[in-house]
Write an enzyme that holds these catalytic residues in place. Structure first.
Site: not given
Ligand code: UD1
Ligand code: UDP
Length: 381
Positions: A96, A118, A132, A209, A211, A242
Site C-alpha cells: 500500500d 498483500e 495507505e 513512523h 504519517r 526510522h
Molecule cells: C513509507 C510508506 C509507508 C510505509 C513506510 C515504511 C508511502 C506513502 N508511505 O512511509 O506506507 O509504512 O514507508 O517505512 O509510501 N528517508 C530517508 N532515507 C530512506 C527512507 C526515508 O532519508 O531510506 C526519509 C526522507 O526524508 C523521506 C522521509 O524519510 O522524505 C519519508 O519517507 P517516505 O518514503 O516519503 O515515507 P515513509 O513515512 O517512510
Molecule cells: N525493520 C527493520 N529494521 C528496523 C525496523 C524495522 O528491518 O530497524 C523491518 C521489520 O522487521 C518489518 C519492516 O521493517 O519487516 C517494517 O517496516 P516499517 O515499519 O518501516 O513499515 P510498515 O510495515 O509499517 O509499512
C-alpha cells in the site's frame, strides 16, 4: 519466456518482495526483471543487499523531504519510459505504499496485468492509515490478480465485488522472509546491542513512523518511552529510528541521554529480527512488525486507533492501544508486571503465513500467464 517485473521501493516492500524475487528467479517458466523506485534509498538498498538482490533497473526517485505527489509522478514517469522500451508480461506490486500504487497505475495504463501482493487489507477508515488505506483500495480496482495474505483479506476483496477467481490466498511473504532470516543469529553491528543480548535482561523494542502519528502523537510516544524507562531501571528500551527526520525530531527530545534507552539507526533486517526474538515485548505502529512478532510469541502493543491486520488481535497476541501517552505507559507497565496477563499474550501464532507464500505467489502468477496451476490456498486454523 514471459517476463515478470516486481516493482518496489520501500523497506517493507523490499522485505516482503525478497522471497518472491527468489522464487521468481528459481522458476523455470518465468524470467524476473527487478525494478526499484528508490523511494527509500538507504533502507531499500540495505534490504536488497541482505538478500543479494541486484535490481535490473533503478528509477532512483528519492529526494529528502519527498512529497507523496512527487513519489507518484516520478515513479509513473520513470515507469512510462521503461515500459516503452521494456514491456513485461506482468508486474508485481506489494502492499500500500505510493511506489506500489504508482507502479500499478503505470502498468495498467500500458495494458500490463497487475499482480497485487498483500491484497485486501482494510482498516475501514480511508484516512487511517494515510495514505495507505486509499493506496491499497486504488490498486485493488486495477489489479488482475489479487494475492490475499489471509482469508480475512480475501473476504474484504469479495465484499468489494472482486471476482473470486482472481483471488488466491497465499499467506504473507513477510513470514517467508522472517523464517529465512531469524535463525541466522547475525551479529549486531552496534557493540552495545551485542552487550545487551549477552546480558539477557528484559528488552522493550519500539518503532514508530506512521504519517498519521507524526507531530503531537509521536512526541507523546517519546515521552511515554522516557517515563517507562525511568520507572523500570532494569528494562532496556531499544528504539531503531526510522530515517525520516520528522520522526527523529518528534521522538528524540524526550528520550535522548537516558542510560536505559538505546537509540539506533534502522537495523539491518537480520539484526532487527534477532532483536525481535530476544525482546520481551514490542511497542510499535508498524504493519510488518505486527505480523512478525506474533510468529515469535512476542506480545505487541500497537500504537494506532485501528488495524487492517485483525488476525493477531483475535489470536490475542496483539492489542491496539492508540497513542495516548498515559495509556501507553499503563499498558506497558501492566505487561511488565502482571505475569498472567503477559503469558496470555505471549503465544506464538502464525495467522499471517507458513513460510510458503512466495511459492504460492509464483504458482498463481504462472496460472495467470497460462503456464500452470495454483497451489492450495494458505489456511490458518
Ligand atoms: C513509507 C510508506 C509507508 C510505509 C513506510 C515504511 C508511502 C506513502 N508511505 O512511509 O506506507 O509504512 O514507508 O517505512 O509510501 N528517508 C530517508 N532515507 C530512506 C527512507 C526515508 O532519508 O531510506 C526519509 C526522507 O526524508 C523521506 C522521509 O524519510 O522524505 C519519508 O519517507 P517516505 O518514503 O516519503 O515515507 P515513509 O513515512 O517512510
Ligand atoms: N525493520 C527493520 N529494521 C528496523 C525496523 C524495522 O528491518 O530497524 C523491518 C521489520 O522487521 C518489518 C519492516 O521493517 O519487516 C517494517 O517496516 P516499517 O515499519 O518501516 O513499515 P510498515 O510495515 O509499517 O509499512
Amino acid at each position: 519466456m514471459p517476463v515478470v517485473m516486481p516493482i518496489y521501493g520501500t523497506r517493507p516492500e523490499a522485505i516482503k518482495m525478497a522471497p518472491i524475487v527468489a522464487a521468481l528467479q528459481a522458476s523455470s517458466s518465468l524470467d524476473c526483471f527487478v525494478t526499484v523506485t528508490g523511494q527509500h534509498r538507504s533502507m531499500l538498498d540495505q534490504v536488497n543487499g541482505l538478500f543479494g538482490i541486484v535490481p535490473d533497473h533503478d528509477l532512483n526517485i528519492f529526494e529528502p523531504g519527498q512529497s507523496l505527489n512527487g513519489i507518484l509522478t516520478k515513479t509513473i514517469d520513470g515507469l512510462d519510459k521503461l515500459f516503452s522500451v521494456n514491456k513485461p508480461d506482468a508486474v508485481v506490486v506489494q502492499g500500500d505504499t505510493t511506489t506500489s500504487t504508482a507502479g500499478a497505475i503505470a502498468a495498467f495504463y500500458h495494458g500490463i496485468p497487475v499482480v497485487h501482493v498483500e491484497a485486501g487489507l482494510r482498516s475501514g477508515d480511508l484516512f487511517s492509515p494515510f495514505p495507505e488505506e486509499a493506496n491499497r483500495k486504488m490498486t485493488s480496482q486495477i489489479a488482475s490478480l489479487h494475492l490475499a495474505p489471509t482469508s480475512t483479506s480475501r473476504d474484504n476483496l469479495l465484499a468489494e465485488n472482486i471476482p473470486a477467481a482472481d483471488i488466491a490466498v497465499t499467506g504473507n511473504s513477510v513470514i517467508d522472509a522472517l523464517f529465512m532470516t531469524v535463525d541466522k543469529n547475525v551479529p549486531f553491528t552496534d557493540p552495545l546491542l551485542e552487550e545487551l543480548a549477552a546480558a539477557g535482561g528484559r528488552i522493550l523494542l519500539s518503532t514508530t513512523h506512521r504519517r498519521e502519528n507524526q507531530g503531537e502523537a509521536m512526541r507523546g510516544i517519546g515521552k511515554a518511552l522516557a517515563r517507562i524507562a525511568d520507572a523500570e531501571p532494569d528494562l532496556t528500551v531499544v528504539v531503531p529510528l526510522h530515517r525520516n527526520p520528522v520522526v527523529r525530531e518528534a521522538v528524540m527530545p524526550a528520550i535522548e541521554g537516558r542510560p536505559n534507552i538505546l537509540v539506533t539507526e534502522p537495523l539491518a533486517y537480520g539484526e532487527f529480527t534477532r532483536m525481535l526474538s530476544i525482546s520481551h515485548l514490542v511497542l510499535t505502529d508498524s504493519g510488518g512488525v505486527q505480523e512478525e512478532a506474533p510468529s515469535l510469541g512476542k506480545p505487541v502493543l500497537v500504537m494506532r486507533e485501528n488495524t487492517e491486520r485483525p488476525e493477531a488481535v483475535i489470536a490475542g497476541t496483539v492489542k491496539l492501544i492508540g497513542t495516548d501517552e498515559d495509556r501507553i505507559v499503563t499498558e506497558v507497565t501492566r505487561l511488565l508486571h502482571e505475569q498472567d496477563y503477559f503469558d496470555s499474550m505471549a503465544n506464538a501464532v502464525n495467522p499471517y503465513g507458513d513460510g510458503q507464500a512466495a511459492e504460492r505467489t509464483v504458482a498463481a502468477i504462472e496460472q495467470l500467464l497460462g503456464l500452470g496451476t495454483r497451489t492450495a490456498d494458505f489456511t490458518y486454523a
